[in-house]
Design a protein around this motif. Structure first.
Motif, PDB file in Angstrom:
ATOM      1  N   UNK A 163     -29.092  51.973 -47.338  1.00 59.96           N
ATOM      2  CA  UNK A 163     -30.131  51.339 -46.522  1.00 59.96           C
ATOM      3  C   UNK A 163     -29.685  50.042 -45.864  1.00 59.96           C
ATOM      4  N   UNK A 164     -28.819  49.275 -46.525  1.00 64.12           N
ATOM      5  CA  UNK A 164     -28.348  48.030 -45.909  1.00 64.12           C
ATOM      6  C   UNK A 164     -27.495  48.314 -44.681  1.00 64.12           C
ATOM      7  N   UNK A 165     -26.651  49.333 -44.761  1.00 64.21           N
ATOM      8  CA  UNK A 165     -25.865  49.722 -43.593  1.00 64.21           C
ATOM      9  C   UNK A 165     -26.808  50.177 -42.486  1.00 64.21           C
ATOM     10  N   UNK A 166     -27.783  50.986 -42.829  1.00 57.95           N
ATOM     11  CA  UNK A 166     -28.733  51.484 -41.828  1.00 57.95           C
ATOM     12  C   UNK A 166     -29.467  50.332 -41.133  1.00 57.95           C
ATOM     13  N   UNK A 167     -29.754  49.266 -41.874  1.00 58.79           N
ATOM     14  CA  UNK A 167     -30.546  48.163 -41.321  1.00 58.79           C
ATOM     15  C   UNK A 167     -29.708  47.062 -40.658  1.00 58.79           C
ATOM     16  N   UNK A 168     -28.556  46.736 -41.218  1.00 57.45           N
ATOM     17  CA  UNK A 168     -27.826  45.545 -40.778  1.00 57.45           C
ATOM     18  C   UNK A 168     -26.468  45.804 -40.125  1.00 57.45           C
ATOM     19  N   UNK A 169     -26.102  47.047 -39.940  1.00 57.65           N
ATOM     20  CA  UNK A 169     -24.816  47.381 -39.321  1.00 57.65           C
ATOM     21  C   UNK A 169     -24.974  47.366 -37.811  1.00 57.65           C
TER      22      UNK A 169
END
Length: 75
Positions: free
Chosen positions: A24-30
């Protein structure tokens, strides 16, 4: 040189598509449009794809270019 960047960008986009559903962090902040840190992004995304947990990937947080300390909410 432009071809190398284009090839790396394509590789990043393919890997990104494969890992956003598991991280989810990649999905949100990448930042998928950024041409910065391409080698690190390829390395980290490949490790995520292969099942390595984020805590075991040294450059994991460095590729989250859209993440800011301002996004952290404190109670």
């Amino acid at each position: 040189m432009g071809m190398v960047i284009n090839d790396k960008m394509m590789q990043v986009m393919e890997l990104y598509a494969e890992v956003t559903h598991i991280d989810q962090l990649v999905a949100k902040f990448f930042d998928i449009d950024s041409e910065e840190l391409l080698d690190k992004k390829i390395n980290v995304l490949t490790q995520l794809k292969n099942g390595t947990p984020p805590a075991s990937i040294p450059d994991y947080y460095s590729i989250l270019e859209l993440y800011s300390a301002d996004d952290v909410l404190w109670d």
